[in-house]
Design an enzyme around this catalytic site. Sequence first.
Site, short mmCIF file in Angstrom:
data_model
loop_
_atom_site.label_atom_id
_atom_site.label_comp_id
_atom_site.label_asym_id
_atom_site.label_seq_id
_atom_site.Cartn_x
_atom_site.Cartn_y
_atom_site.Cartn_z
N GLY A 228 0.78 -1.24 0.00
CA GLY A 228 0.00 0.00 0.00
C GLY A 228 0.81 1.28 0.00
N ASN B 235 1.78 3.03 -2.55
CA ASN B 235 1.20 3.99 -3.50
C ASN B 235 -0.07 4.63 -2.94
OD1 ASN B 235 2.58 4.31 -6.22
ND2 ASN B 235 2.71 2.09 -5.90
N ARG C 240 -14.07 -16.42 -9.88
CA ARG C 240 -13.50 -15.11 -10.19
C ARG C 240 -14.61 -14.13 -10.60
NH1 ARG C 240 -8.36 -13.43 -11.30
NH2 ARG C 240 -7.40 -15.41 -10.91
N ILE D 279 -6.51 -10.28 -11.49
CA ILE D 279 -6.99 -10.08 -12.86
C ILE D 279 -8.50 -9.87 -12.81
CG2 ILE D 279 -7.31 -11.20 -15.10
CD1 ILE D 279 -4.61 -12.66 -14.53
N LEU D 280 -8.96 -8.82 -13.48
CA LEU D 280 -10.39 -8.53 -13.54
C LEU D 280 -10.97 -9.12 -14.83
CD1 LEU D 280 -10.16 -4.83 -12.31
CD2 LEU D 280 -11.04 -6.78 -11.01
N HIS E 57 1.77 0.48 -13.01
CA HIS E 57 2.54 -0.74 -13.28
C HIS E 57 4.03 -0.40 -13.29
CE1 HIS E 57 3.32 -4.75 -14.76
NE2 HIS E 57 4.15 -4.21 -15.63
C1 GAR Z 1 3.78 -1.24 -7.26
O1 GAR Z 1 5.12 -1.30 -7.68
C2 GAR Z 1 2.85 -1.29 -8.45
O2 GAR Z 1 3.36 -0.61 -9.58
C3 GAR Z 1 2.76 -2.77 -8.70
O3 GAR Z 1 2.66 -3.32 -7.44
C4 GAR Z 1 3.39 -2.51 -6.52
C5 GAR Z 1 2.50 -2.21 -5.35
O4 GAR Z 1 3.21 -1.57 -4.33
N1 GAR Z 1 1.64 -3.09 -9.53
C6 GAR Z 1 1.65 -4.06 -10.45
O5 GAR Z 1 2.61 -4.79 -10.62
C7 GAR Z 1 0.40 -4.19 -11.26
N2 GAR Z 1 0.60 -5.00 -12.41
P1 GAR Z 1 2.44 -0.85 -3.14
O6 GAR Z 1 1.44 -1.86 -2.61
O7 GAR Z 1 3.50 -0.53 -2.14
O8 GAR Z 1 1.77 0.37 -3.71
#
Ligand code: GAR
Length: 248
Positions: free
Chosen positions: A35, A37, A87, A114-115, A131
């Site tokens: 979390g 981000n 799913r 995956i949605l 991403h």
């Molecule tokens: C981040 O690096 C994000 O870009 C990646 O997961 C991490 C989550 O970190 N997302 C993907 O790979 C989506 N395909 P966080 O939970 O610390 O934000």
Amino acid sequence: MAFSSMPDKTIQQTPPRSWPQGQRRRLAVLVSGRGSNLQALHQSAQAYGFALDWLIVANRKDSKGLIWARDHGLETELLLHSDFASREEFDRQLAYRLNRFEPHLVVLAGFMRILTDVFFGAFHGPTINIHPSLLPAYPGLQTHARALQDGVAVHGATVHSVTPQVDHGPILAQAVLGVSHQDDEKRLGARVLEMEHKLLPMVTWALLRDDLQLIDGRWSLCRPQSDLPQGLQFSSCLFHPQLVVSPR
Ligand code: GAR
């Protein structure tokens, strides 16, 4: 692709603009793990004083993002995928929960699930994903290790619209860095994550301010000189050509 080597002074000097006074925006953030981000988004919103109602949805009960959101008094929803027979049923419930919240925007911030078409058939609100690669390179997992393995010179992060195809969809913005000989997977991942924490808020606020529009499958700014929040400065950055941000 072009580097933002010529920062637009008008953009730099304009103070960050919120949505109209007295209005609030509803932001749903989907998380699975750490979390960071989500926290970056929240800290940025606090710093700018943006008026937001949050809904944090997690699909894992041990998600640190979920725990952090609860600790900070944000509305949360735990949708454990193990509670659903398929799913599609999970996706139906997720769409139902989001539709009840009526978000202006949904952000997938490390939502590792995956949605299916069921989700996209039942929820039609704008949805973006961050991403950790320069898409369309390295969709999926282990992006930093794969980039290092290939010996790429540049790497980074992408924010894009979510479509049924995983890690695809119209690109909103990208942040790029040069890969150094000192980078191993951990170091490179940390460097990209630091950029993600600036990139994601920038795009989120631009969308919530209706600064961007999707025309013929490509994102563009509605206003030619839209202001961007201050403090979004990168030493080496590549964006959607219209989202110019100054170097540090
Ligand atoms: C981040 O690096 C994000 O870009 C990646 O997961 C991490 C989550 O970190 N997302 C993907 O790979 C989506 N395909 P966080 O939970 O610390 O934000």
